[in-house]
Design a protein around this motif. Structure first.
Motif, PDB file in Angstrom:
ATOM      1  N   VAL A  56      -0.106  -6.466  -7.603  1.00 54.55           N
ATOM      2  CA  VAL A  56       0.041  -7.673  -8.420  1.00 54.55           C
ATOM      3  C   VAL A  56      -0.447  -8.896  -7.650  1.00 54.55           C
ATOM      4  O   VAL A  56      -1.156  -9.752  -8.186  1.00 54.55           O
ATOM      5  N   ILE A  74      -4.450  -6.796 -15.195  1.00 50.14           N
ATOM      6  CA  ILE A  74      -3.742  -8.070 -15.024  1.00 50.14           C
ATOM      7  C   ILE A  74      -4.738  -9.221 -14.954  1.00 50.14           C
ATOM      8  O   ILE A  74      -4.527 -10.285 -15.543  1.00 50.14           O
ATOM      9  N   TYR A  84       3.285  -1.459  -6.119  1.00 52.65           N
ATOM     10  CA  TYR A  84       2.830  -2.338  -7.195  1.00 52.65           C
ATOM     11  C   TYR A  84       2.929  -3.830  -6.890  1.00 52.65           C
ATOM     12  O   TYR A  84       2.060  -4.601  -7.306  1.00 52.65           O
ATOM     13  N   GLY A 107       0.496  -5.642 -16.853  1.00 53.39           N
ATOM     14  CA  GLY A 107       1.312  -5.195 -15.734  1.00 53.39           C
ATOM     15  C   GLY A 107       2.660  -4.686 -16.178  1.00 53.39           C
ATOM     16  O   GLY A 107       3.175  -3.689 -15.652  1.00 53.39           O
TER      17      GLY A 107
END
Length: 479
Positions: free
Chosen positions: A278, A65, A274, A73
């Motif tokens: 992120v 990312i 996740y 992602g």
């Protein structure tokens, strides 16, 4: 403090591995490679998520990312979700095939279903070529973790220590070590990811300050054109390979089809980690915009926000993740070398020679890491592109009656050569995933040849609930 925490956790994992193998001392190769095919659903679950959510999840996902924006992602999350849906139906059939042919490796299944020693060898070599980069992938992640914590270790020392721990896991109890250590690994991995994600939100003053439109450019949060094409084709491609490429390692040890199916139901819950990853990646974009190595973004972010004792917990989770998958991969490779490359090794010596093969693989992967390290998601793509070449063979074994043995072999070789050529040359197809291209070439060879010259009928695994071999289903291995 940091070093002490990592050392204690790693020592505890070795102790757990020794405990896991307490009842298997002197056990045969079946116990060593597939746990005697006795794992209940809960242990299959931990073994599977232990291998799926590797150090690439903690290190490689945020780095993708950071380096490439939202598109990485999206495909990473998308293919795992789709893979679980497919796996609910495919994974029990993979287990049934292993049980039917009393197989401990994927080449065992291919060789016995098609009655071909040649195809067994081709399958084995294909998987070996694919899994060596996968081992390198784990070493790169471990190098990133240990090398960015201020520990007094150079890259050589990092990979040597990781290789030693992975070897000990396997040497003491075979597949049971990764299964039980994965429980400890999951605890520290989840804890570490959540700690960093929460620290990011607190430091930034809220999630909007991390991932809101006022702090991120459109390039980091949107995609279109070739990026969208790549994401969509990668989701499709890697979801298919997920169980038909990697699945044998964590499906074969299950005690029943029901155990396999039950283990897949809860796996999507793990994806709750996740959002925290992120946030860590996007915080790194703003706080550390000029990192020379994108692989370091997660650990650099953690180091900048957490005190040493909490950073030690994060590092322990990451280190366990890498070593665990490294050990499981080494065991898979060792089993194939011992059973498929050198099938005449006496049964009493197979376990010992598997351990030797494990050690050899760890040395090779460590050397490759030291001389040819690269972006982790690039290596992940190469591994998937190569493992994909066993998919047409699996589809034939599970669903089709009259597939030509020579067609499966030729398709696999053609697919591997195509995948390597596309990887080396960097040829693109408007964003279309190169792995899907090589898999398509493989499928075309198998389908056209088999339609033009059908082979004798074989009972597909999906059409028989009987997991014991019959005369038609188990041809000799002389061909």
């Amino acid at each position: 403090m940091l070093i002490a925490i990592v050392a204690v956790v790693m020592a505890g994992s070795i102790g757990l591995a020794v405990w896991a193998g307490r009842s298997t001392r002197g056990g045969g190769i079946s116990e060593f490679l597939v746990g005697g095919r006795s794992f209940p659903a809960w242990l299959v679950y931990f073994l599977a998520v232990g291998e799926v959510y590797s150090i690439g999840t903690m290190i490689g996902f945020p780095s993708g990312i950071y380096a490439h924006g939202a598109s990485y992602g999206i495909w990473f999350l998308g293919y795992i979700l789709l893979a679980y849906s497919l796996g609910y139906f495919l994974a029990p059939l993979v287990w049934r095939a292993a049980k039917r042919y009393d197989a401990m490796t994927v080449p065992d299944v291919f060789g016995r279903h098609f009655g071909s020693r040649r195809l067994e060898l081709i399958t084995c070599v294909t998987m070996l070529i694919a899994l060596i980069p996968w081992g390198q992938y784990q070493f790169i992640g471990l190098q990133v973790v240990l090398g960015n914590l201020g520990l007094p270790l150079d890259p050589v020392q990092c990979v040597v220590l990781a290789g030693i721990v992975a070897f000990v896991y396997i040497a003491v109890s075979g597949v049971r070590s990764p299964a039980f250590v994965s429980i400890l690994k999951d605890f520290f991995m989840l804890l570490g990811v959540v700690l960093v994600g929460v620290a990011v939100v607190i430091a930034a003053g809220g999630t909007a300050k991390v991932s809101g439109p006022e702090v991120l450019s459109a390039a980091q949060t949107t995609m279109g054109g070739s990026e969208l094409t790549f994401a969509m084709t990668t989701i499709l491609f890697q979801s298919i390979v997920f169980y038909l490429g990697f699945g044998g390692a964590y499906v074969f040890p299950a005690r029943s089809e029901r155990a396999v199916k039950s283990s897949t139901v809860w796996m999507p819950m793990y994806m709750l980690i996740y959002p925290f990853l992120v946030l860590a990646a996007y915080y790194g974009v703003r706080a550390h915009p000029d990192l020379e190595n994108p692989n370091t973004v997660f650990m650099v972010t953690a180091k900048g926000l957490l005190p040493d004792w909490l950073l030690g917990l994060v590092a322990a989770g990451a280190a366990l993740s890498g070593v665990l998958v490294l050990a499981a991969t080494a065991l898979t490779i060792g089993g194939m070398v011992c059973r498929n490359i050198a099938p005449n090794v006496p049964a009493a010596a197979q376990r010992r020679w598997t351990v030797v093969a494990v050690a050899s693989f760890l040395v090779l992967a460590a050397v490759l890491t030291l001389v040819a390290s690269t972006l982790m998601l690039t290596i992940l793509n190469l591994t998937y592109n190569l493992l994909a070449q066993v998919v047409p063979g699996w589809l034939a074994i599970l669903f089709v009656r009259r597939v030509r043995t020579a067609a499966v072999a030729a398709g696999m070789i053609t697919g591997v050569l195509t995948a390597i050529a596309l990887y080396v040359t960097g040829v693109t197809f408007g964003g279309f995933n190169a792995g899907l291209v090589s898999l398509g070439v493989n499928l075309a060879v198998v389908a056209i040849w088999s339609l033009a010259a059908p082979d004798k009928a074989r009972v597909p695994v999906a059409r028989s609930a009987d997991s014991t071999p019959d005369a038609e289903a188990v041809p000799s291995l002389s061909g």
